[in-house]
Scaffold this active site. Structure first.
Site, mmCIF file in Angstrom:
data_model
loop_
_atom_site.group_PDB
_atom_site.id
_atom_site.type_symbol
_atom_site.label_atom_id
_atom_site.label_comp_id
_atom_site.label_asym_id
_atom_site.label_seq_id
_atom_site.Cartn_x
_atom_site.Cartn_y
_atom_site.Cartn_z
ATOM 1 C CE LYS A 268 119.716 1.685 -23.715
ATOM 2 N NZ LYS A 268 119.315 2.685 -22.700
ATOM 3 C CD GLU B 26 101.996 7.475 -25.343
ATOM 4 O OE1 GLU B 26 101.497 6.926 -24.328
ATOM 5 O OE2 GLU B 26 102.879 8.349 -25.273
ATOM 6 C CD1 TRP C 187 120.557 -3.046 -22.752
ATOM 7 C CD2 TRP C 187 118.378 -3.531 -22.759
ATOM 8 N NE1 TRP C 187 119.994 -2.353 -23.789
ATOM 9 C CE2 TRP C 187 118.654 -2.629 -23.822
ATOM 10 C CE3 TRP C 187 117.078 -3.950 -22.580
ATOM 11 C CZ2 TRP C 187 117.680 -2.169 -24.687
ATOM 12 C CZ3 TRP C 187 116.089 -3.485 -23.432
ATOM 13 C CH2 TRP C 187 116.388 -2.605 -24.476
#
Lengths: 550, 550
Positions: free
Chosen positions: B444, B332, B449
């Protein structure tokens, strides 16, 4: 089928944001002539560019696409203007402080500059002009200097630091269209009015990318770049924007452009790459030859602006270990047109020959040679034609006036939009350009071109000839023919026949001049170039004592 | 105020025309496994790309924006397809020959490829699929190979050389819009259907410029580039287009990707820069360590695709004098996202630390870190967030289907259009990215985190632990908490309390797992990565013997 790529414009604000974050620790180092240079990090430049934009918008009322002039040396405040003004959607207009006063005034009025940033040391240049500059509502003085001469007129006078103080250090840069105007630079043509070239965000961005490629100047975050070439001279050849994009630090010489301070700043700050016109480097080479300095930090010296004498290239490389890279461009080409990196796998002698050419074009500069009859010429290293170029950072018109209309003089642009460079030369099969003449100096004889520069070089190689200038003169049969004017060395006794025989061994017979004249000296322009206009007029007016050989 | 710059589009045909003229002598050298490699100049590639375009348009009836697939190794014919297909206005669709057959068929059908160019050696891969590919009207076989298996179906079979023979060597390339589709590549995601990324002429052009900058891979006309990374793998990381733009010759390994032939082609052809995934370089390093080869020609080895083990970087540099450059990207991102050149002026130890990071972003890749609550995180080197990127060669959507509609799954793109990379990491104040986790592997816990990778690395540093995998499991109080699964070394006698105490000396208390399980081995995917999906399912199904520490 549609591309799925994001539609993100190429803008100066992206260069600014990138440089001031990812490369926030890089520095703009401005030489002050004192013990300590002035240093500002890219992060600081970013914050101050934002403050400048706030000041221009909120206090000086500068709107989108309005022109802000800079009459400044190469220094960190000029860098703030370079980045902040286009990023806010206004247009940076760099003013050439070496122009005659009347040309400078003409240019400011033509561009309708609303604000001028001026270095304090340059107030004596601006102050006498100011009454003739009705569009300039504000003058912002950068650095120390007597402001009294600016007072009392129509323009309000501000201090740069006071104007920035306390402003927000963040600016929400507008999303400008990438084809919008970002910067404006006028050519100082020797004939006719100056012509404005308007760079877009897109052209500056693409040009910066190209400058940073290995085939061009290869700026990287490990480099310190020294643009001796002024920031008012085609954006200092793109180095400031490119350096900010690459994270390369900048050493800015401010007004210290003499050989001794240049040598000192190189020895002290240790830049890795420098760029200037041959005259500057010639001065530096003499300084280095006379006074030993450690300048080995410079891996590359870029020379452009006019052709580089081979002796200068060899002098730097052989005596000081500095590689000289020859480059060609003009205001209309942003300016990067060619760079003369030799190909791999050639002998040392061939390498020097390649390096003396103007170099090869990058992908974004498409080139063609156009012959005397308008035909496209082959790239065979011998066919000489006028160079025409096309590409995303090449001008397709000039700035035409107050309404921003485009101006396309037909002698400057071909009908299909290519820029006519006015330079004549050859291109080798492997893409190396060698310029031989200005198009106006070429002799168009019977559908073929004769190079005046080639004839001059051959003539000047004769020990009895001190100088030679060849110009085209009208000829009933051939259209134009060469007139050879020569300055003899002291005591030389030469006949025209001898000179023609000397030439005859070196060039084709049909190129040999019939018309000859001895002159006391070649007329020169203010910058020391041969002034062929004068010779052509003298010939037309019968002022030359011309001998016609049979 | 309007810019006066020419409006010239950035297109693949410009790269093609430039490379085949200015750099016409550069070569594409294809390794053949025999004494003599196959050589074609860029000028020949240009003429043959024109012939290919004529054949595709006139005989195979390929129209604008239609897809032409390539199932090919890295070789000069693939290069002709790379340049000729986009230049004529069609879309190059590189097919990954390592994909499972059903995925390959799905991709060809989704892209509606009209033609497939296939290397003769890959016919056994294509032939069984062909009956399931209704849109493919023509198969063009490149090079020797048994064509019989292709016969008798709906697709006509052609020989590449016969198809090109006698065609005009010049093609009047259409002026395509720079945002038009040029190339198509599908991600081979481990979850869900493959997703198509459609590169534009603009994105390929800008990416090529960036690849050639000194801060990236600095390709120049003096270089010979060796893309070991396949041309079906994100356009071989952009090297073919970039090399053609810079005039750098290319050494193409074709199907000879094993360590011994790689070492031989490097020693023989002497490339200056190579690019491959770590596995390939690991194999080459072992080969070089075992059999002395002269590979000093390689000044740079680019490693990407997955994180590079520091021992591999040091091995190349310390034992063979080859500099390893770490890079990060994805399909991408075209793929150039980051390149890890260390900053100037740091110690050797610091330099190694910088080089182990994913590197710095170029100006055209804007980055931000997004934290657990969707907030933007500072670049302080410690705050870890999901990396989001934006820029002119970053995907803003996926190819959605037959109508070319864009597909924007919300887990892949933020509402304001940024690409969610799915990678979690930190960015230092000087812009260096370090990736620590895939977003789906992060725990999470109460708005913070916890890095599973960090916990695993610490656990695996314990002499009694052979392998460790940490996954997120649901927790009523904290949302998610870490479950630590460990494989003990033979004969190790360890309690969970001991392991937790060991971890407690290395990480913050709130990150310590409460849930522990010993497992016989960590489940792996087909390419050898930890398969955490399996562990999460086993936990959910109660198949793991979990101990809860108080």
């Amino acid at each position: 089928m549609l591309s799925t790529m994001q539609d993100v414009p190429l803008t100066v604000s992206r260069i600014l944001t990138h440089g001031s974050t990812v490369h926030g620790k890089a520095q703009v180092i401005t030489w002050t002539g004192e013990a300590e240079p002035h240093r500002r990090t890219f992060a600081e430049i970013g914050r101050r560019a934002a403050q400048l934009a706030h000041a221009l918008r909120d206090t000086l009322d500068v709107g989108a696409a309005e022109r802000v002039g800079t009459l400044m040396w190469n220094n960190s405040e000029h860098m703030e203007a370079y980045l902040g003004i286009p990023s806010m959607g206004a247009v940076l207009h760099t003013l050439n402080l070496r122009l005659p006063a009347d040309q400078l005034a003409w240019i400011v009025n033509h561009a309708e500059d609303r604000v001028i940033l001026v270095n304090g040391t340059l107030i004596p240049l601006l102050a006498p002009l100011l009454p003739q500059l009705p569009t300039v509502a504000h003058v912002v003085v950068v650095g120390p200097g007597d402001r009294v001469p600016l007072a009392g007129g129509h323009a309000r006078v501000h201090d740069y630091e006071e104007l920035l103080a306390g402003r927000p250090e963040h600016y929400d840069w507008p999303q400008v269209e990438e084809r919008a105007a970002a910067a404006l630079c006028y050519t100082s043509g020797t004939t006719g009015e100056p012509k404005g070239v308007v760079y877009s965000h897109r052209s500056l961005y693409l040009h910066s990318l190209q400058v940073n490629t290995a085939e061009a100047f290869a700026l990287a975050s490990r480099d310190i770049a020294l643009p001796v070439v002024p920031m008012f001279h085609v954006n200092a050849w793109g180095l400031p924007h490119a350096a900010f994009m690459a994270g390369a630090s900048l050493l800015m010489p401010d007004r210290f452009l003499q050989p001794a301070p240049l040598a000192e700043m190189i020895e002290t700050i240790r830049p890795t790459i420098g760029a200037a016109v041959p005259t500057i480097w010639q001065g530096l080479l003499a300084e280095l030859d006379a006074h030993k300095r450690d300048v080995a930090c410079l891996h590359t010296v870029v020379i452009g602006g006019s052709a580089c004498p081979p002796a200068l290239m060899r002098g730097f490389e052989e005596r000081h270990g500095i590689r000289v890279v020859h480059a060609w461009g003009m205001t209309e080409t942003s300016p990067l047109g060619c760079v003369s990196h030799p190909p791999a796998g050639v002998s040392e002698e061939e390498e020097w020959a390649y390096r003396a050419t103007q170099g090869r074009f990058p992908a974004s500069v498409e080139a063609r040679l156009i012959g005397p009859a308008g035909e496209e010429l082959p790239w065979d290293g011998t066919a000489a034609g006028e160079l025409e170029v096309r590409g995303p950072w090449i001008a397709g018109a000039y700035y035409g006036g107050a309404q921003g209309g485009a101006l396309r003089p037909e002698d400057k642009f071909s009908p299909d939009g290519w820029l006519r460079t006015g330079d004549v030369g050859t291109i080798t099969p492997d893409g190396y350009l060698t310029l031989t003449d200005r198009a106006k100096d070429v002799i168009k004889s019977g559908g073929e071109w004769i190079s005046s520069v080639e004839l001059e070089n051959h003539l000047m190689a004769h020990p009895g000839v001190a100088e030679a200038a060849v110009v085209a003169v009208p000829d009933d049969k051939w259209g134009e023919r060469p007139l050879a004017t020569v300055v003899l060395t002291d005591g030389a006794a030469l006949t025209y026949e001898e000179l023609r025989a000397f030439l005859g061994e070196r060039i084709a017979r049909w190129q040999l001049p019939e018309r000859w004249a001895v002159i006391p000296s070649v007329p020169k322009t203010s910058v020391g170039k041969f002034d062929k206009k004068v010779l052509r007029r003298q010939y037309a007016d019968g002022e030359l004592n011309v001998t016609l050989l049979g």
